[in-house]
Design a protein around this motif. Structure first.
Motif, short mmCIF file in Angstrom:
data_model
loop_
_atom_site.label_atom_id
_atom_site.label_comp_id
_atom_site.label_asym_id
_atom_site.label_seq_id
_atom_site.Cartn_x
_atom_site.Cartn_y
_atom_site.Cartn_z
N GLY A 90 51.76 -22.17 -11.00
CA GLY A 90 51.79 -23.62 -10.98
C GLY A 90 50.59 -24.29 -11.61
N VAL A 129 57.95 -27.21 -18.59
CA VAL A 129 58.51 -28.12 -17.59
C VAL A 129 58.44 -29.52 -18.18
CG1 VAL A 129 57.76 -26.67 -15.65
CG2 VAL A 129 56.28 -28.52 -16.44
N LEU A 150 50.25 -32.47 -13.15
CA LEU A 150 51.05 -31.74 -12.17
C LEU A 150 51.75 -32.68 -11.20
CD1 LEU A 150 48.72 -28.69 -11.40
CD2 LEU A 150 50.90 -28.66 -12.63
N VAL A 153 55.13 -33.79 -12.72
CA VAL A 153 56.18 -32.83 -13.09
C VAL A 153 57.49 -33.24 -12.43
CG1 VAL A 153 56.98 -30.45 -12.88
CG2 VAL A 153 54.60 -30.91 -13.47
N ASP A 155 60.69 -31.62 -13.24
CA ASP A 155 61.59 -30.49 -13.05
C ASP A 155 60.87 -29.21 -13.47
OD1 ASP A 155 63.65 -28.67 -12.86
OD2 ASP A 155 65.14 -29.98 -13.80
N LYS A 156 60.71 -28.28 -12.53
CA LYS A 156 60.01 -27.03 -12.82
C LYS A 156 60.94 -25.97 -13.40
CE LYS A 156 56.27 -27.49 -9.47
NZ LYS A 156 55.58 -26.88 -8.32
N LYS A 157 62.25 -26.17 -13.29
CA LYS A 157 63.22 -25.25 -13.88
C LYS A 157 64.27 -26.08 -14.61
CE LYS A 157 62.64 -21.41 -10.65
NZ LYS A 157 63.33 -20.46 -9.72
#
Length: 202
Positions: A90, A129, A150, A153, A155-157
């Motif tokens: 992360g 991302v 951070l 963010v 959407d991490k996927k």
């Protein structure tokens, strides 16, 4: 008399020793030569004769010097949102400067293709991302920190599909050419993510 005999024996021993050393040197030289020849032979036969040498992307291939052509799909419409790279832990790996995004009216938005596919213009990858910031909003930031990014963010996927095209199968590197490439099943492409119901050529 004894001295003459002793000197004769000593000379004979020295001659034998010299001959042995010379023979050893010759042997080592011959072994070295044989080893070098064997190495060349092994090197020449590293690849089988029927291996697809010309179809592999070698480091000195003209294609390897070009930036990759990445086609992708996302879970939502992120076309105008800024991508950054983060690690599995992360942490921010990289993020663009304002100039990296382009200029107003010429931002590096992805190119829309058929069936919801997008042609990347920014350099997205497996670690990408998307922020909840548009290109305009991001360009207006002054010295963004990694902690601040951070927090933005979204959407991490984000990807449902991500692939690197194989330029050898592209007739032309345009939107129309990429649409034809997709319709053909993206032959030779490196499919990194595929959560769609589409089946692609291998």
């Amino acid at each position: 008399m004894k001295r003459i005999i002793l000197m004769g024996l000593l000379l004979s021993a020295m001659n034998l020793l010299a001959a042995a050393c010379g023979s050893a040197r010759c042997t080592r030289k011959a072994e070295k030569s044989a080893t070098e020849n064997k190495t060349v032979m092994v090197s020449d036969k590293t690849l089988p004769e029927d291996s697809p040498r010309d179809t592999e992307l070698k480091p000195n291939s003209p294609y390897s010097m070009l930036p990759p052509i990445v086609i992708y799909k996302t879970r939502a419409d992120y076309r105008h949102l800024v991508p950054i790279q983060i690690s599995e832990a992360g942490e921010v790996l990289s993020f663009p400067s304002a100039s990296d995004l382009g200029t107003p009216n010429h931002y590096a938005y992805p190119v829309e293709l058929a069936d919801g596919f997008l042609w990347d213009q920014r350099g997205v990858g497996l670690r990408s991302v998307f922020l909840d910031l548009t290109y305009e909003e991001y360009a207006a930031l002054e010295h963004p920190s990694t902690d601040m990014l951070l927090r933005h963010v979204r959407d991490k996927k984000p990807f449902t599909f991500l692939a690197v095209c194989d330029r050898r199968y592209l007739q032309d590197e345009t939107a129309d050419g990429l649409n034809r490439y997709i319709a053909q099943g993206m032959p030779g492409a490196n499919i990194l993510i595929n959560e769609t119901d589409m089946i692609f050529a291998r």
